[in-house]
Design an enzyme around this catalytic site. Structure first.
Site, short mmCIF file in Angstrom:
data_model
loop_
_atom_site.label_atom_id
_atom_site.label_comp_id
_atom_site.label_asym_id
_atom_site.label_seq_id
_atom_site.Cartn_x
_atom_site.Cartn_y
_atom_site.Cartn_z
CG ASP B 130 -2.13 0.90 1.03
OD1 ASP B 130 -2.45 1.22 -0.12
OD2 ASP B 130 -2.75 1.27 2.04
CG HIS B 137 -4.36 10.19 3.08
ND1 HIS B 137 -5.40 10.07 3.98
CD2 HIS B 137 -3.52 9.16 3.35
CE1 HIS B 137 -5.20 9.00 4.74
NE2 HIS B 137 -4.06 8.44 4.39
CD GLU B 202 -6.56 4.61 4.82
OE1 GLU B 202 -5.91 3.82 4.11
OE2 GLU B 202 -6.03 5.38 5.66
CD GLU B 204 -5.62 2.75 0.01
OE1 GLU B 204 -4.89 2.11 -0.78
OE2 GLU B 204 -5.38 2.86 1.22
CG ASP B 236 -6.02 0.16 3.63
OD1 ASP B 236 -6.09 -0.96 4.15
OD2 ASP B 236 -5.10 0.97 3.85
NE ARG B 240 -8.26 6.07 9.78
CZ ARG B 240 -7.53 5.95 8.67
NH1 ARG B 240 -6.26 5.59 8.72
NH2 ARG B 240 -8.09 6.18 7.49
CD GLN B 243 -3.44 3.86 10.85
OE1 GLN B 243 -4.67 3.87 10.68
NE2 GLN B 243 -2.60 4.46 10.03
CE LYS B 256 -3.87 1.80 7.36
NZ LYS B 256 -4.64 2.69 6.47
CB THR B 260 -7.81 -4.90 2.22
OG1 THR B 260 -6.96 -4.68 3.35
CG2 THR B 260 -7.56 -3.80 1.18
CD GLU B 367 -7.64 12.25 4.83
OE1 GLU B 367 -7.87 11.06 4.52
OE2 GLU B 367 -7.10 13.07 4.06
#
Lengths: 419, 419
Positions: B130, B137, B202, B204, B236, B240, B243, B256, B260, B367
């Site tokens: 990844d 970002h 996420e 992606e 993904d 948080r 993480q 993570k 996925t 975000e």
């Protein structure tokens, strides 16, 4: 228990050990399952064809799983099958049992000299994870990369820190390792491109998952050993200059994924059981899912040697021991799956560099030379801060307790020059 | 060029597109290769059996590669084969060609309604990487995790920062995602265990490697597109809180690897060619191995929606575009292999979250809610800072330029409660 096969004094491939691997021969080039004993490989596929695995599980499965070019299918059968295979092979190879030893033709077909076989990667690796489980290594590297005050991150004593590595570039002992090119930051702050000038080894061991778990499920610490097939030696080659520049904030990448070497023989947890010891005391007490009332560390003597291309002599540069590892295999596996991450047969989990408390037990040139400040002198008089082209690096591992000896053989690789 | 298959106005599966996937049907449950057109799947395996791939490469290989349960073997043939297949399928599906359209029985067998097929993971993924290729970002997350002054690390503008992810837990669109358990640090500094309270998506995309390279060799930027088969949508999923606590110093891991999600249809680079655009200006100029005189960004409109379990309506929470990505696919692949790291057919490389410059283009709840400070209001009146159990998250991607339309379909997953 004694084998009719004579075991040289320095061999770790004893009747107690029975390590599994994948081999082929010039006359039968199809890779298949074997175990090592003394200076021989035992052809498990041939034993299966002759219906010599007569236990309840292997009677049905041995011809299928031992004819495979990897251990994955055998491993997927689970620990009862692994134990049945080891016990049956110990029996067939013992002095008392005449099935092989009393049959000259069979013996010649089944026992093949190690010098006459080609070894292959023992398993197909789906995912490869590398932990960071030696406190001494984490402290040493942290001090060099981030200063003494930020050496050990606050999370380190609460969980086995790990990261995903690259499966495609894991190679078998004996494969040359090409010095990688890459970006690095020069002392003047400029960004340079070229061959790594800080190529390093990392002394590691790795466990391979035999039995997996479904996505969304976890493996408990109490049940972890039912999922771990065995252990190999591992050299996690590292380009320190590339790594130092790239690794923030998402971790090591090109500084590691140009090659990782493993040894060909997988030593089972059952063979390692006599060498269980208490590991370092864990303070603070880990969270319940990581707490283990039973021992999970193993007393495995490890050493790393370097032989320069033009020298006939190798120099041992590090003597360490697996027992220094703070987080056990069981803790690593329980942590890895606590979020529901699924493991598959053949997934490989490295320990991270196994450094001990003394300077001669540091498991990488980064630590031995303290990032290039002190050089290590080899027997031919040459000096090393990091590895040079032509250097052959060999890792060895051995367990001894009274009469019981279990060896891992060796894990070696030679550095060849960058493209 | 027009197809005899009618293409609904909102469909991205046009005659120009021809995306590849793996499907099965109730009557023929063996997974095999197909392409999507309008509301149908074209059974490539059946076309191959009927000897309808008559080009120089596929004449020999089509029966073998299109009968496989993954695209890996087809992809390994290389770009000339991919182009030959796409062109031939465009021809067979065109208004002018009567091979299928003039044969009612064949048409019924070859064209299967999308509603009648089960889709499967399109390829076996050996390694998953990844990247972190959107500057917006990286800046946003860096600001939240490390403060504005350390938001963008100095290496970020010099190389496509990336890390290895977990291949085993990559699942197909439509698979439920279980909320992970794990360690997190509470505001009072104590270490807690439990279900993630900051579960996130996420936005992606990811490219899949079709043709690999040998260990020790590199793929040049000029040659990169010969190795990239195509592109999918990717979510993904990220926890948080897990993480944030675990990720130093070796990068994201359990935050993570619990899941996925990718979309089932792989859109080839050839189909995307009309949508090539100039990407963000790269300053400083990258090192020569990353320098590209040709465009490598694509104009792909992306959006993310959330549908709460008890609501019938989904709310679009983000509208972004692949063209915001700073580092191109070609640069990512050239960088990944510059050290000799080997790629294999089926290796997957994610872009990292694709956030744009405006607040409504941020590609994650982290975000959008600025780490929980602002909530996002959904159409049913409920508010979100992170994802709740039962939330269905859907990513969609579409390219339009004049008459040419290419769509990626959708990539969705529903959150189910923690164990």
């Amino acid at each position: 228990m004694k084998s009719f096969v004579s075991i040289p004094k320095d061999s770790g491939f004893t009747l107690h050990n029975i390590p599994f691997g994948i081999f082929s021969t010039a006359s039968t080039p199809k890779p298949r399952v074997g175990v090592a004993i003394g200076e021989f490989v035992v052809d498990c596929n041939l034993l299966a064809i002759k219906s010599l695995f007569n236990g309840p599980i292997l009677r049905q499965h041995s011809e299928d799983v031992f004819s495979q070019p990897t251990l994955n299918k055998f491993m997927a059968l689970g620990r009862p099958a692994w134990q049945e295979a080891r016990r049956r092979l110990q029996d067939l190879l013992s002095e008392e049992n005449k099935t092989i030893s009393g049959n000259e033709i069979l013996m010649k077909d089944v026992l093949i000299p190690l010098t006459a076989v080609k070894m292959h990667l023992p398993f197909t690796i789906g995912d490869y994870t590398d932990f960071y489980a030696s406190k001494e290594h984490a402290k040493n590297v942290g001090t060099m990369f981030r200063g003494a005050e930020n050496a050990l991150m606050p999370n380190w004593v609460h969980l086995p820190v790990g990261y995903h590595g690259r499966a495609s570039s894991i190679v078998l002992s004996g494969t040359d390792i090409r010095r990688p090119n890459g970006q690095k930051k020069a002392k003047d702050g400029s960004i340079k491109f070229g061959p790594s000038e800080k190529l390093d080894f990392e002394l590691e061991m790795a466990f391979v998952v035999g039995k997996g778990n479904a996505l969304g499920e976890s493996i408990s610490i109490q049940n972890a050993n039912e999922h771990i097939f065995g252990v190999v030696l591992m050299n996690d080659w590292s380009a320190r200059d590339i790594q130092a520049w790239e690794y923030v904030p998402l971790g090591p990448f090109l500084g590691k994924n140009f090659g990782t070497t493993i040894s060909p023989w997988v030593v089972t947890l059952d063979a390692l059981e006599p060498f269980l010891v208490e590991g370092p005391r864990q303070n603070p007490t880990p969270l319940p899912y990581l707490e283990d009332k039973e021992s999970g560390s193993y007393d495995v003597e490890l050493e790393v040697s370097i032989k320069p291309e033009k020298s006939n002599e190798e120099t041992v540069v590090c003597k360490s021991n697996l027992k220094h590892m703070y987080w056990t295999f069981k803790q690593q596996l329980a942590h890895h799956t606590i979020n529901g991450c699924n493991m598959r047969p053949g997934d490989l989990c490295g320990t991270g560099t196994i450094s001990g408390p003394t300077k001669d037990s540091f498991g990488s040139m980064l630590e031995l030379s303290w990032n290039g400040q002190n050089s290590v002198t080899l027997k031919d008089g040459s000096e090393r801060t990091f590895l040079e082209d032509g250097d052959l690096v060999t890792i060895r591992g051995m367990c001894k307790k009274g009469e019981i000896v279990v060896g891992f053989g060796s894990c070696s690789g030679k550095i060849i020059q960058a493209k």
